[in-house]
Write a protein that holds these residues in place. Structure first.
Motif, PDB file in Angstrom:
ATOM      1  N   SER A 200      12.269  50.791  19.983  1.00  0.00           N
ATOM      2  CA  SER A 200      13.300  51.736  19.548  1.00  0.00           C
ATOM      3  C   SER A 200      13.174  52.068  18.070  1.00  0.00           C
ATOM      4  CB  SER A 200      14.696  51.157  19.822  1.00  0.00           C
ATOM      5  OG  SER A 200      15.026  50.132  18.910  1.00  0.00           O
ATOM      6  N   GLN A 201      12.518  51.192  17.317  1.00  0.00           N
ATOM      7  CA  GLN A 201      12.303  51.424  15.892  1.00  0.00           C
ATOM      8  C   GLN A 201      11.051  52.260  15.626  1.00  0.00           C
ATOM      9  OE1 GLN A 201      12.279  47.329  14.657  1.00  0.00           O
ATOM     10  NE2 GLN A 201      14.504  47.249  14.349  1.00  0.00           N
ATOM     11  N   GLY A 202      10.391  52.664  16.713  1.00  0.00           N
ATOM     12  CA  GLY A 202       9.231  53.533  16.586  1.00  0.00           C
ATOM     13  C   GLY A 202       7.930  52.820  16.313  1.00  0.00           C
ATOM     14  N   LEU A 203       7.892  51.496  16.494  1.00  0.00           N
ATOM     15  CA  LEU A 203       6.666  50.737  16.229  1.00  0.00           C
ATOM     16  C   LEU A 203       5.651  50.929  17.353  1.00  0.00           C
ATOM     17  CD1 LEU A 203       8.063  47.331  14.878  1.00  0.00           C
ATOM     18  CD2 LEU A 203       7.533  49.422  13.619  1.00  0.00           C
ATOM     19  N   THR A 204       4.389  50.983  16.988  1.00  0.00           N
ATOM     20  CA  THR A 204       3.316  51.048  17.970  1.00  0.00           C
ATOM     21  C   THR A 204       3.059  49.648  18.511  1.00  0.00           C
ATOM     22  OG1 THR A 204       1.611  50.643  16.301  1.00  0.00           O
ATOM     23  CG2 THR A 204       2.249  52.947  16.702  1.00  0.00           C
ATOM     24  N   ASN A 205       2.259  49.549  19.563  1.00  0.00           N
ATOM     25  CA  ASN A 205       1.955  48.231  20.123  1.00  0.00           C
ATOM     26  C   ASN A 205       1.295  47.307  19.102  1.00  0.00           C
ATOM     27  OD1 ASN A 205       3.102  49.003  22.505  1.00  0.00           O
ATOM     28  ND2 ASN A 205       1.196  49.160  23.661  1.00  0.00           N
ATOM     29  N   PRO A 206       0.315  47.773  18.327  1.00  0.00           N
ATOM     30  CA  PRO A 206      -0.271  46.888  17.314  1.00  0.00           C
ATOM     31  C   PRO A 206       0.764  46.435  16.274  1.00  0.00           C
ATOM     32  CG  PRO A 206      -1.747  48.704  17.740  1.00  0.00           C
ATOM     33  CD  PRO A 206      -0.463  49.013  18.450  1.00  0.00           C
ATOM     34  N   GLU A 207       1.654  47.350  15.898  1.00  0.00           N
ATOM     35  CA  GLU A 207       2.684  46.985  14.924  1.00  0.00           C
ATOM     36  C   GLU A 207       3.660  45.986  15.512  1.00  0.00           C
ATOM     37  OE1 GLU A 207       2.895  51.134  12.308  1.00  0.00           O
ATOM     38  OE2 GLU A 207       4.071  50.951  14.154  1.00  0.00           O
ATOM     39  N   ILE A 208       3.988  46.151  16.785  1.00  0.00           N
ATOM     40  CA  ILE A 208       4.868  45.180  17.452  1.00  0.00           C
ATOM     41  C   ILE A 208       4.191  43.817  17.501  1.00  0.00           C
ATOM     42  CG2 ILE A 208       5.987  44.564  19.623  1.00  0.00           C
ATOM     43  CD1 ILE A 208       6.339  47.564  20.166  1.00  0.00           C
TER      44      ILE A 208
ATOM     45  N   ARG B 115      28.449  50.523  28.383  1.00  0.00           N
ATOM     46  CA  ARG B 115      28.459  49.521  29.451  1.00  0.00           C
ATOM     47  C   ARG B 115      27.198  49.606  30.303  1.00  0.00           C
ATOM     48  NH1 ARG B 115      33.971  50.924  29.723  1.00  0.00           N
ATOM     49  NH2 ARG B 115      33.547  52.394  31.414  1.00  0.00           N
ATOM     50  N   ALA B 116      26.792  50.833  30.635  1.00  0.00           N
ATOM     51  CA  ALA B 116      25.593  51.011  31.458  1.00  0.00           C
ATOM     52  C   ALA B 116      24.360  50.506  30.733  1.00  0.00           C
ATOM     53  CB  ALA B 116      25.431  52.489  31.823  1.00  0.00           C
ATOM     54  N   ALA B 117      24.253  50.821  29.437  1.00  0.00           N
ATOM     55  CA  ALA B 117      23.090  50.398  28.663  1.00  0.00           C
ATOM     56  C   ALA B 117      23.051  48.874  28.531  1.00  0.00           C
ATOM     57  CB  ALA B 117      23.112  51.050  27.286  1.00  0.00           C
ATOM     58  N   ARG B 118      24.193  48.275  28.256  1.00  0.00           N
ATOM     59  CA  ARG B 118      24.228  46.816  28.102  1.00  0.00           C
ATOM     60  C   ARG B 118      23.909  46.111  29.414  1.00  0.00           C
ATOM     61  NH1 ARG B 118      29.439  45.954  23.999  1.00  0.00           N
ATOM     62  NH2 ARG B 118      28.332  46.680  22.132  1.00  0.00           N
ATOM     63  N   HIS B 119      24.318  46.724  30.516  1.00  0.00           N
ATOM     64  CA  HIS B 119      23.999  46.145  31.830  1.00  0.00           C
ATOM     65  C   HIS B 119      22.490  46.109  32.049  1.00  0.00           C
ATOM     66  CE1 HIS B 119      24.331  45.223  36.096  1.00  0.00           C
ATOM     67  NE2 HIS B 119      23.536  46.253  36.345  1.00  0.00           N
ATOM     68  N   LEU B 120      21.812  47.185  31.667  1.00  0.00           N
ATOM     69  CA  LEU B 120      20.353  47.238  31.821  1.00  0.00           C
ATOM     70  C   LEU B 120      19.663  46.306  30.840  1.00  0.00           C
ATOM     71  CD1 LEU B 120      19.831  51.082  32.323  1.00  0.00           C
ATOM     72  CD2 LEU B 120      19.450  49.284  34.024  1.00  0.00           C
ATOM     73  N   ILE B 121      20.106  46.314  29.594  1.00  0.00           N
ATOM     74  CA  ILE B 121      19.483  45.458  28.580  1.00  0.00           C
ATOM     75  C   ILE B 121      19.611  43.984  28.959  1.00  0.00           C
ATOM     76  CG2 ILE B 121      19.667  44.660  26.181  1.00  0.00           C
ATOM     77  CD1 ILE B 121      18.293  47.327  26.356  1.00  0.00           C
ATOM     78  N   ALA B 122      20.701  43.642  29.641  1.00  0.00           N
ATOM     79  CA  ALA B 122      20.914  42.244  30.044  1.00  0.00           C
ATOM     80  C   ALA B 122      19.852  41.756  31.025  1.00  0.00           C
ATOM     81  CB  ALA B 122      22.305  42.089  30.653  1.00  0.00           C
ATOM     82  N   ARG B 123      19.119  42.688  31.648  1.00  0.00           N
ATOM     83  CA  ARG B 123      18.053  42.285  32.569  1.00  0.00           C
ATOM     84  C   ARG B 123      16.838  41.707  31.836  1.00  0.00           C
ATOM     85  NH1 ARG B 123      17.519  47.689  36.412  1.00  0.00           N
ATOM     86  NH2 ARG B 123      19.624  47.661  37.326  1.00  0.00           N
ATOM     87  N   LEU B 124      16.720  42.016  30.551  1.00  0.00           N
ATOM     88  CA  LEU B 124      15.539  41.632  29.798  1.00  0.00           C
ATOM     89  C   LEU B 124      15.593  40.177  29.349  1.00  0.00           C
ATOM     90  CD1 LEU B 124      15.242  44.762  27.432  1.00  0.00           C
ATOM     91  CD2 LEU B 124      14.283  44.459  29.729  1.00  0.00           C
ATOM     92  N   THR B 125      14.419  39.564  29.266  1.00  0.00           N
ATOM     93  CA  THR B 125      14.330  38.247  28.633  1.00  0.00           C
ATOM     94  C   THR B 125      14.502  38.438  27.125  1.00  0.00           C
ATOM     95  OG1 THR B 125      11.942  38.383  28.257  1.00  0.00           O
ATOM     96  CG2 THR B 125      12.673  37.518  30.395  1.00  0.00           C
ATOM     97  N   ASP B 126      14.681  37.347  26.408  1.00  0.00           N
ATOM     98  CA  ASP B 126      14.849  37.450  24.954  1.00  0.00           C
ATOM     99  C   ASP B 126      13.642  38.134  24.314  1.00  0.00           C
ATOM    100  OD1 ASP B 126      17.296  36.245  25.081  1.00  0.00           O
ATOM    101  OD2 ASP B 126      16.593  34.258  24.459  1.00  0.00           O
ATOM    102  N   ARG B 127      12.456  37.791  24.762  1.00  0.00           N
ATOM    103  CA  ARG B 127      11.253  38.365  24.160  1.00  0.00           C
ATOM    104  C   ARG B 127      11.120  39.848  24.519  1.00  0.00           C
ATOM    105  NH1 ARG B 127       9.573  37.155  19.508  1.00  0.00           N
ATOM    106  NH2 ARG B 127       7.335  36.761  19.222  1.00  0.00           N
ATOM    107  N   GLU B 128      11.455  40.198  25.744  1.00  0.00           N
ATOM    108  CA  GLU B 128      11.431  41.606  26.147  1.00  0.00           C
ATOM    109  C   GLU B 128      12.460  42.415  25.353  1.00  0.00           C
ATOM    110  OE1 GLU B 128      10.049  40.805  30.796  1.00  0.00           O
ATOM    111  OE2 GLU B 128      12.168  41.155  30.271  1.00  0.00           O
ATOM    112  N   ARG B 129      13.587  41.792  25.090  1.00  0.00           N
ATOM    113  CA  ARG B 129      14.617  42.456  24.290  1.00  0.00           C
ATOM    114  C   ARG B 129      14.100  42.736  22.888  1.00  0.00           C
ATOM    115  NH1 ARG B 129      18.698  40.626  20.881  1.00  0.00           N
ATOM    116  NH2 ARG B 129      20.709  41.726  20.987  1.00  0.00           N
ATOM    117  N   ASP B 130      13.404  41.754  22.296  1.00  0.00           N
ATOM    118  CA  ASP B 130      12.819  41.953  20.975  1.00  0.00           C
ATOM    119  C   ASP B 130      11.818  43.110  20.980  1.00  0.00           C
ATOM    120  OD1 ASP B 130      14.312  39.808  20.124  1.00  0.00           O
ATOM    121  OD2 ASP B 130      12.653  38.367  20.219  1.00  0.00           O
ATOM    122  N   VAL B 131      11.015  43.176  22.040  1.00  0.00           N
ATOM    123  CA  VAL B 131      10.029  44.248  22.162  1.00  0.00           C
ATOM    124  C   VAL B 131      10.743  45.597  22.317  1.00  0.00           C
ATOM    125  CG1 VAL B 131       8.235  45.230  23.648  1.00  0.00           C
ATOM    126  CG2 VAL B 131       8.181  42.786  23.054  1.00  0.00           C
TER     127      VAL B 131
END
Length: 220
Positions: free
Chosen positions: A168-176, A147-163
């Protein structure tokens, strides 16, 4: 002597417990009752050290008996002895003051030992009940984290959520940038925003919240 009152609406159970406890030289049966109302009056009159209490009974159930004993100033320690082992019943009984919770398939020797332990001020739980309590506590902790994690994640925009998922998948900024088809500068901006909204300081913490929230796919 440990004075015990047995409360159960099944004559066979009463007879069985009478036989089990009667064979111990340090335990005496002070009284018996077959429903909740009779249980309260019997316990008040006999003032036993330990009560073996069934849950499902006519007129008044065992949980109601547990609630009423303190109101009558009765301090006997209660062991719930039942065939029902749902998490809700176990937790409710313990919250209402039960000192033990045993299932009716508990061996005679373990029932006797439980009476002795409870009389000495110790708790007594069937092994399966202990396992369920641990599982319930773990589930409660997991649910709270989710519940706590979902509450925080809900603050993100769709694009921020994708990032955040990509982080979390370990991608670097260039890979993202390559995966999400955006510029490096834009990725850095989104990563900074994710850190701020999730109130974290590193990518591992982002990954933890994404995992706890149970999200793994881009919003698109």
């Amino acid at each position: 002597m440990i004075r015990v009152v047995i409360v159960d609406d099944d004559p066979l159970v009463l007879a069985g417990l009478r036989m089990i406890l009667g064979g111990s030289n340090d335990i005496t049966i002070a009284g018996e009752a077959t429903d909740g109302h009779a249980a309260i009056s019997t316990i008040a009159r006999e003032k036993p050290d330990v009560v073996l209490l069934d849950i499902r009974m006519p007129r008044m159930d065992g949980i109601s008996v547990l609630r009423r004993l303190p109101e009558r100033g009765i301090s006997a320690r209660v062991i719930v002895l039942t065939t029902f082992d749902t998490d809700e019943l176990i937790l409710t009984a313990l919250k209402q003051g039960a000192a033990g919770y045993l299932l009716k398939d508990t061996s005679p020797g373990d029932i006797v030992n439980a009476v002795r332990r409870v009389a000495a001020g110790e708790p007594a739980l069937s092994p399966t009940v202990t396992t369920q309590l641990i599982a319930a506590a773990t589930k409660s902790t997991d649910d709270s984290r989710r519940r706590a994690a979902r509450h925080l994640i809900a603050r993100l925009t769709d694009r921020e959520r994708d990032v955040a998922i990509a982080v979390s998948q370990g991608l670097t900024n260039p890979e993202i940038a390559q995966t999400l088809h955006m510029g490096i500068a834009t990725v850095k901006t989104h990563v900074g925003s994710v850190f701020a909204k999730l109130e974290v300081t590193n990518r591992v913490q982002v990954a933890r919240y994404v995992h706890d929230a149970g999200i793994s796919a881009p919003s698109g």
